[in-house]
Every structure is written in C-alpha cells, then in structure tokens.
Design a protein around this motif. Structure first.
Motif, short mmCIF file in Angstrom:
data_model
loop_
_atom_site.label_atom_id
_atom_site.label_comp_id
_atom_site.label_asym_id
_atom_site.label_seq_id
_atom_site.Cartn_x
_atom_site.Cartn_y
_atom_site.Cartn_z
N VAL A 21 0.83 -1.20 0.00
CA VAL A 21 0.00 0.00 0.00
C VAL A 21 0.87 1.25 0.00
O VAL A 21 0.57 2.24 -0.70
N LEU A 22 1.96 1.24 0.77
CA LEU A 22 2.88 2.38 0.74
C LEU A 22 3.45 2.57 -0.66
O LEU A 22 3.61 3.69 -1.14
N GLY A 23 3.78 1.44 -1.33
CA GLY A 23 4.28 1.54 -2.69
C GLY A 23 3.24 2.10 -3.64
O GLY A 23 3.57 2.87 -4.56
N LEU A 24 1.97 1.72 -3.44
CA LEU A 24 0.91 2.27 -4.28
C LEU A 24 0.75 3.76 -4.07
O LEU A 24 0.33 4.49 -4.98
N LEU A 25 1.06 4.24 -2.88
CA LEU A 25 0.97 5.68 -2.58
C LEU A 25 2.24 6.44 -2.95
O LEU A 25 2.28 7.66 -2.80
N SER A 26 3.26 5.73 -3.43
CA SER A 26 4.54 6.37 -3.73
C SER A 26 4.47 7.12 -5.05
O SER A 26 3.46 7.12 -5.75
N ALA A 335 -5.54 -1.06 -3.83
CA ALA A 335 -5.48 0.25 -4.49
C ALA A 335 -6.66 1.13 -4.05
O ALA A 335 -6.51 2.34 -3.85
N MET A 336 -7.85 0.53 -3.91
CA MET A 336 -9.00 1.28 -3.38
C MET A 336 -8.72 1.79 -1.97
O MET A 336 -9.07 2.92 -1.63
N LEU A 337 -8.07 0.95 -1.15
CA LEU A 337 -7.72 1.36 0.20
C LEU A 337 -6.74 2.53 0.18
O LEU A 337 -6.89 3.50 0.95
N ALA A 338 -5.74 2.47 -0.71
CA ALA A 338 -4.76 3.55 -0.80
C ALA A 338 -5.42 4.86 -1.20
O ALA A 338 -5.16 5.92 -0.60
N HIS A 339 -6.32 4.81 -2.19
CA HIS A 339 -7.01 6.04 -2.60
C HIS A 339 -7.95 6.54 -1.52
O HIS A 339 -8.09 7.75 -1.29
#
Length: 411
Positions: A21-26, A335-339
C-alpha cells in the motif's frame, strides 16, 4: 492498515500488504510488484507476487473494511452512490476477463479488461467502496478458460447492471443507508436495476438514451420527442455542482411520468447552455422532491470520473500486471484502500485546517507528494545494484526460454 490487520492469517503477509500500500501511494512512475518490491527494500518481487497470488487472506473482507472506512470517515446524509465501469487495456487473451470490447478509457473497441465500481460521493469527498470484474460470455462459456484464470468453473455471466445491483445490495445489506443512486445509460436503460432500487426504496437519477420511451398521461413517447414539447418557461438554470473552473450551469426541465408502480417517476432533461445538446435521465423517488435535488444527484455522477482519475493516477488502480482473478481482486482492493486513505486525509485537512489566504485547500495530489516525501525509504547503492543484477538475470533466463521455445516450434 490496522483496520484490516485481522484479515491476514500470518504477520508476514500483513506487513507485506502494508509495504504494498505504501508503494501504491509512492511516486513511482510505474507501480508493479517488481517496482514496489525494490522501492520497499525487498530482495526480489517474489514476496509481493506471493501476497497477490497464494498468501492466505480475504480480499472481499478487506473490501468490506474499505467500504466501512469510507462511509465512516466521509459520512454524509446527502451522499450518492455512483456506479460506472472503467477499462484497462491489455495484451493477449489469458488475463481474466479480457476480450475485444468497448472501453471509455480508449474511446473505442480494444483488447481490454472491464470492471464495474461503486463510488460513495458525499460533500466531504468520494472514494470507491466496491468492485466487480465484468466476465464476458466468451469466458463463462469456456469452463477450462475460467479455471485457468482462477474463476469458478460454474461462473455465470452477469451484465454490468446486474453487477451494479449486486454491489448496491451488499452496501445496503451491510447496514449503510443512502438516498440516491446515479449512473450512465448502461444502467439507466436496464429496467431490472431500476425495479430493484425501487424495491429497496432507494431513489435514482440514471441517464437514458434519447430513444428511450417514457409514458406520460398523454401516452408513450420517445424522450427526445418529449423534450421538444417543453415550453421555454419550463427550463430552469441550475448548477450541477462545482467543477475545476467553477459551477457547471445547465438548463433543466422535468416531466412527470405516468407509471403504475408506486413512487414519483420523472424524466429529467439537461440542456447545454452553449451547444444546446440534450441529455436525459429516468428519475424515481419514494416521494416528490424538488428539481434542485434531482440536479444535485445528476451532477454527482461526475464524481466517479474523478475517482477513476485519482485511483489510477495516484494509487495504481490500473497498473496491475496479473492474470488470475484472485490477484486482480487483491490488487484493486488494496489500491482502493490507498485512494480512500488520500480522500479521507483530504477531507480531514479541509475540516480541521482550512487553507490560509492565498492557498487552495490541499488536494489528493499534494497530500500524496507530502506523504511520499515523509515515508520514502532511503536505499543504498548496494541494494540498487543487487536489483539491477536480479533483473538482468531474470531477463537472461526469459530470453533463453524464448529462444528454446522458438527453436522447438521451428522443428
């Protein structure tokens, strides 16, 4: 991440999910298992791939946690559920759900994978709360193909409106309440979806085609024929909501329909004040509501486009390089969680720390930049050189395998 910790059977996949998730937010230019694993400091992408393919955890349960998190943090008594689909362009034929089909992402028929999403849109913000992958008939008629992609052999074909009804039902069955649903012509043209919403006492403003017929006290007419009969004085200038360049003003008119079913049935017509282009909506509510309410709900439909843009641009929603259904559902759920995290932080910042004079309020894009700057892991040169060697070794094996396969085919 603490909210979803209980969905993992072991601590290792739970921690790895946090790193993913951190990577998806990077700010990685391309977010894949390979690039995120390197960014997170892992030696190979195998752990990330294991998390998506084989690790023991329940993606649907995490989806439910994301839904509860969004509704809790962005709660709005006037919120609207918006349903829409988006496509991801793909190559080949083995990725689950892929076939040549129309996708708005490309604006034409392409080899693509299409998924339907449910977005919770309120005054404080908006985020996706559910997802369903559209499985075409070409797949459901081929049990072997379904099995190879991780689908059940008895997977039954479901239309996009049926997938939408399934997600809305899950939302309501979970105890959440919402007054309205909005969607485009794919959903407005489906009588079964409209009937299902009426049975659940959920109002809707769903777009329909100009050729769709509607019944009035004077008989049955095409929607565009009814629009031509609207007198000039019946049109009202109203805003469909604020956009990037200010309020979106259109002319609106509403016609009462004669339907045998209970409730207030109406045809809503939108006219572009510059081009004169018309758009049509079938509307229903348990009781009569003002025109301004119908216009507000119709304007909420644009929130889904903003959600797709942010989910893809900021959280890698469309950058999954997976073929099987389990991996797809796990990637898009995280990805939904990250957004959702970005949307909630944005809402909290706007509420607790109003922007000072001379600055616009914080956006999801700016929050991502600041967050990435604070959590970016610093990797030494040795780590980057090890990854360079690993990639080249993997590419060498792949090339050798390709050459052997090519030689075998030629003989």
């Amino acid at each position: 991440m603490g909210r979803i910790a209980g969905r993992f059977a072991r601590v290792e996949p739970r921690r790895r999910a946090g790193r993913l998730v951190l990577g998806l937010l990077s700010d990685l230019p391309r977010k894949t298992c390979w690039s995120i694993a390197e960014w997170a400091g892992e030696a190979t992408p195998h752990g990330m791939q294991h998390l998506l393919c084989r690790a023991s955890w329940d993606a649907d349960a995490v989806r439910d946690d994301v839904r509860d998190y969004v509704v809790e943090q962005l709660h709005d008594d006037q919120a609207v559920l918006v349903v829409d689909e988006t496509g991801d362009l793909k190559k080949g034929t083995h990725t689950v759900g892929v076939q040549r089909q129309y996708t708005g992402t490309a604006g034409r028929i392409e080899n693509a994978q299409v998924a339907v999403y449910l977005v919770y849109a309120g005054e404080r913000g908006h985020a996706a709360v559910d997802r369903e992958l559209y499985i075409p008939r070409s797949w459901t008629c081929d049990p072997d193909r379904c099995r190879a992609a991780g689908l059940d052999e008895d997977t039954v074909f479901a239309t996009k409106p049926e997938l939408a009804a399934r997600m809305i039902g899950r939302f309501l069955d979970a105890g959440h309440r919402v007054g309205w649903v909005a969607g485009d012509e794919v959903y407005g043209g489906n009588p079964k979806l409209r009937s299902a919403l009426e049975e659940r006492q959920v109002g809707y403003v769903l777009a329909i085609a100009c050729s769709a017929e509607a019944t009035t006290g004077a008989g049955k007419f095409r929607s565009d024929s009814l629009a031509a009969k609207v007198p000039k004085w019946a049109w009202q200038k109203l805003s469909a909501g604020a956009g990037a360049k200010g309020h979106r003003f259109y002319d609106w008119a509403v016609i009462d329909l004669a339907e045998p079913r209970p409730g207030c049935h109406r045809l809503l017509i939108r006219r572009n004040r510059t081009t004169g282009e018309l758009a049509y909506y079938r509307c229903w509510s348990p009781a009569s509501v003002p025109l301004a309410t119908l216009v507000r709900v119709a304007g909420s439909r644009w929130r889904v486009e903003e959600t797709f843009q942010a989910g893809k641009g900021l959280a890698g929603l469309d950058e999954h390089q997976v073929r099987r259904f389990t991996s797809w559902s796990r990637w898009v759920t995280l990805a939904m969680l990250a957004h959702a995290f970005l949307a909630v932080v944005r809402a909290d910042e706007h509420t607790r720390r109003p922007a000072p004079d001379g600055l616009i309020p914080l956006t999801c894009n700016e929050i991502q930049r600041l967050f990435t700057a604070l959590v970016r892991p610093m990797r030494d040169v040795a780590h980057r050189l090890r990854w360079s060697a690993w990639r080249r070794r993997h590419q060498a094996r792949a090339r050798a395998s390709h050459y052997r396969r090519q030689a075998a085919n030629q003989t």
